[in-house]
Scaffold this motif. Structure first.
Motif, PDB file in Angstrom:
ATOM      1  N   LEU A  18       0.862  -1.179   0.000  1.00 50.18           N
ATOM      2  CA  LEU A  18       0.000   0.000   0.000  1.00 50.18           C
ATOM      3  C   LEU A  18       0.899   1.230   0.000  1.00 50.18           C
ATOM      4  CD1 LEU A  18      -2.764  -0.783   2.675  1.00 50.18           C
ATOM      5  CD2 LEU A  18      -3.116  -0.501   0.213  1.00 50.18           C
ATOM      6  N   ARG A  19       0.348   2.317  -0.506  1.00 51.97           N
ATOM      7  CA  ARG A  19       1.081   3.577  -0.482  1.00 51.97           C
ATOM      8  C   ARG A  19       0.199   4.649   0.136  1.00 51.97           C
ATOM      9  NH1 ARG A  19       5.632   5.302  -3.172  1.00 51.97           N
ATOM     10  NH2 ARG A  19       5.902   7.559  -3.358  1.00 51.97           N
ATOM     11  N   PHE A  20       0.722   5.252   1.197  1.00 59.08           N
ATOM     12  CA  PHE A  20       0.034   6.352   1.855  1.00 59.08           C
ATOM     13  C   PHE A  20       0.544   7.673   1.316  1.00 59.08           C
ATOM     14  CE2 PHE A  20      -2.993   5.506   4.943  1.00 59.08           C
ATOM     15  CZ  PHE A  20      -2.652   4.446   5.760  1.00 59.08           C
ATOM     16  N   SER A  21      -0.361   8.628   1.228  1.00 54.87           N
ATOM     17  CA  SER A  21       0.028   9.990   0.918  1.00 54.87           C
ATOM     18  C   SER A  21      -0.533  10.918   1.972  1.00 54.87           C
ATOM     19  CB  SER A  21      -0.494  10.402  -0.461  1.00 54.87           C
ATOM     20  OG  SER A  21       0.169   9.705  -1.484  1.00 54.87           O
ATOM     21  N   ASP A  62      12.566  -0.286  13.708  1.00 58.13           N
ATOM     22  CA  ASP A  62      13.151  -1.577  13.339  1.00 58.13           C
ATOM     23  C   ASP A  62      12.114  -2.513  12.721  1.00 58.13           C
ATOM     24  OD1 ASP A  62      15.442  -1.755  16.180  1.00 58.13           O
ATOM     25  OD2 ASP A  62      15.638  -0.801  14.213  1.00 58.13           O
ATOM     26  N   SER A  63      10.889  -2.397  13.174  1.00 57.62           N
ATOM     27  CA  SER A  63       9.836  -3.301  12.721  1.00 57.62           C
ATOM     28  C   SER A  63       9.460  -3.107  11.259  1.00 57.62           C
ATOM     29  CB  SER A  63       8.596  -3.148  13.597  1.00 57.62           C
ATOM     30  OG  SER A  63       8.120  -1.815  13.558  1.00 57.62           O
ATOM     31  N   VAL A  64       9.802  -1.960  10.672  1.00 55.39           N
ATOM     32  CA  VAL A  64       9.422  -1.696   9.280  1.00 55.39           C
ATOM     33  C   VAL A  64      10.629  -1.496   8.374  1.00 55.39           C
ATOM     34  CG1 VAL A  64       7.303  -0.613  10.103  1.00 55.39           C
ATOM     35  CG2 VAL A  64       9.244   0.824   9.449  1.00 55.39           C
ATOM     36  N   LYS A  65      11.810  -1.491   8.956  1.00 51.81           N
ATOM     37  CA  LYS A  65      13.023  -1.231   8.181  1.00 51.81           C
ATOM     38  C   LYS A  65      13.174  -2.268   7.069  1.00 51.81           C
ATOM     39  CE  LYS A  65      16.028   0.513  10.844  1.00 51.81           C
ATOM     40  NZ  LYS A  65      17.062   0.716  11.880  1.00 51.81           N
ATOM     41  N   GLY A  66      13.449  -1.781   5.867  1.00 53.87           N
ATOM     42  CA  GLY A  66      13.593  -2.672   4.726  1.00 53.87           C
ATOM     43  C   GLY A  66      12.300  -2.973   4.000  1.00 53.87           C
ATOM     44  N   ARG A  67      11.181  -2.609   4.608  1.00 54.34           N
ATOM     45  CA  ARG A  67       9.868  -2.853   3.984  1.00 54.34           C
ATOM     46  C   ARG A  67       9.142  -1.554   3.641  1.00 54.34           C
ATOM     47  NH1 ARG A  67       5.955  -5.148   6.853  1.00 54.34           N
ATOM     48  NH2 ARG A  67       6.710  -4.424   8.893  1.00 54.34           N
ATOM     49  N   PHE A  68       9.327  -0.528   4.456  1.00 58.05           N
ATOM     50  CA  PHE A  68       8.655   0.751   4.256  1.00 58.05           C
ATOM     51  C   PHE A  68       9.664   1.786   3.759  1.00 58.05           C
ATOM     52  CE2 PHE A  68       4.989   0.294   7.578  1.00 58.05           C
ATOM     53  CZ  PHE A  68       4.673  -0.943   7.039  1.00 58.05           C
ATOM     54  N   THR A  69       9.176   2.718   2.945  1.00 61.05           N
ATOM     55  CA  THR A  69      10.012   3.808   2.462  1.00 61.05           C
ATOM     56  C   THR A  69       9.238   5.118   2.570  1.00 61.05           C
ATOM     57  OG1 THR A  69      11.132   2.340   0.891  1.00 61.05           O
ATOM     58  CG2 THR A  69      11.333   4.712   0.531  1.00 61.05           C
ATOM     59  N   ILE A  70       9.849   6.094   3.235  1.00 58.95           N
ATOM     60  CA  ILE A  70       9.241   7.417   3.352  1.00 58.95           C
ATOM     61  C   ILE A  70       9.889   8.346   2.332  1.00 58.95           C
ATOM     62  CG2 ILE A  70      10.861   8.167   5.158  1.00 58.95           C
ATOM     63  CD1 ILE A  70       8.499   9.728   6.413  1.00 58.95           C
ATOM     64  N   SER A  71       9.087   9.200   1.737  1.00 58.85           N
ATOM     65  CA  SER A  71       9.604  10.169   0.781  1.00 58.85           C
ATOM     66  C   SER A  71       8.755  11.434   0.872  1.00 58.85           C
ATOM     67  CB  SER A  71       9.575   9.604  -0.638  1.00 58.85           C
ATOM     68  OG  SER A  71       8.245   9.277  -1.022  1.00 58.85           O
ATOM     69  N   ALA A  78       3.858  17.472   0.302  1.00 59.06           N
ATOM     70  CA  ALA A  78       3.337  16.127   0.533  1.00 59.06           C
ATOM     71  C   ALA A  78       4.436  15.182   1.001  1.00 59.06           C
ATOM     72  CB  ALA A  78       2.707  15.586  -0.750  1.00 59.06           C
ATOM     73  N   VAL A  79       4.019  14.169   1.737  1.00 63.07           N
ATOM     74  CA  VAL A  79       4.919  13.105   2.155  1.00 63.07           C
ATOM     75  C   VAL A  79       4.212  11.777   1.945  1.00 63.07           C
ATOM     76  CG1 VAL A  79       4.155  13.242   4.569  1.00 63.07           C
ATOM     77  CG2 VAL A  79       6.373  12.234   4.018  1.00 63.07           C
ATOM     78  N   ASP A  80       4.939  10.795   1.451  1.00 66.92           N
ATOM     79  CA  ASP A  80       4.378   9.487   1.158  1.00 66.92           C
ATOM     80  C   ASP A  80       5.035   8.416   2.022  1.00 66.92           C
ATOM     81  OD1 ASP A  80       3.971   9.879  -2.456  1.00 66.92           O
ATOM     82  OD2 ASP A  80       2.860  10.684  -0.749  1.00 66.92           O
ATOM     83  N   LEU A  81       4.326   7.316   2.160  1.00 63.79           N
ATOM     84  CA  LEU A  81       4.868   6.142   2.828  1.00 63.79           C
ATOM     85  C   LEU A  81       4.532   4.928   1.971  1.00 63.79           C
ATOM     86  CD1 LEU A  81       6.332   5.111   5.417  1.00 63.79           C
ATOM     87  CD2 LEU A  81       4.054   4.582   6.327  1.00 63.79           C
ATOM     88  N   GLN A  82       5.540   4.347   1.358  1.00 65.27           N
ATOM     89  CA  GLN A  82       5.364   3.126   0.584  1.00 65.27           C
ATOM     90  C   GLN A  82       5.565   1.944   1.522  1.00 65.27           C
ATOM     91  OE1 GLN A  82       4.529   2.606  -2.736  1.00 65.27           O
ATOM     92  NE2 GLN A  82       4.457   0.442  -2.161  1.00 65.27           N
ATOM     93  N   MET A  83       4.568   1.077   1.586  1.00 67.61           N
ATOM     94  CA  MET A  83       4.605  -0.068   2.499  1.00 67.61           C
ATOM     95  C   MET A  83       4.556  -1.352   1.694  1.00 67.61           C
ATOM     96  SD  MET A  83       2.009   1.358   5.433  1.00 67.61           S
ATOM     97  CE  MET A  83       0.644   1.550   4.294  1.00 67.61           C
TER      98      MET A  83
END
Length: 116
Positions: A18-21, A62-71, A78-83
């Motif tokens: 999922l991708r949050f904006s 630590d629980s999301v490192k390597g899986r989530f990306t913030i930009s 705007a800021v996004d979160l790719q999960m």
């Protein structure tokens, strides 16, 4: 008055993405640190990810490192979160946060549910 509005939440199966904006209005947030937090049922709100005002640094739980990306895109305020590789334990309400020198603002939150 700053308003943060999250979008992109929903229901996804384990392993999905999922991708949050988060879109800000009312003030340019170029010099604000932007972050994502989440709160699962019965738990306290916890830090997920943060990004500096100039995109020079990011930090993740630590629980999301390597899986989530913030930009972030300062031009769009705007800021996004790719999960990616979502797990049932990622199920929570996700909140966008903007932290400046004198104030901190929160979005209304958006639900993510990961089914097993």
């Amino acid at each position: 008055q700053v308003q943060l509005v999250e979008s992109g939440g929903g229901l996804v199966q384990t392993g999905g993405s999922l991708r949050f904006s988060c879109l800000a209005s009312g003030r340019t947030l170029t010099y604000y640190t932007m972050s994502w937090f989440r709160q699962a049922p019965g738990k306290e709100r916890e830090f997920v990810a943060t990004i500096s005002w100039n995109n020079s640094s990011t930090n993740y739980a630590d629980s999301v490192k390597g899986r989530f990306t913030i930009s972030r895109d300062n031009a769009k305020n705007a800021v996004d979160l790719q999960m990616n590789s979502l797990k049932p334990e990622d199920t929570a309400v996700y909140y966008c946060n903007a932290r400046g020198p004198a104030a901190s603002y929160w979005g209304q939150g958006a639900q993510v549910t990961v089914s097993s």
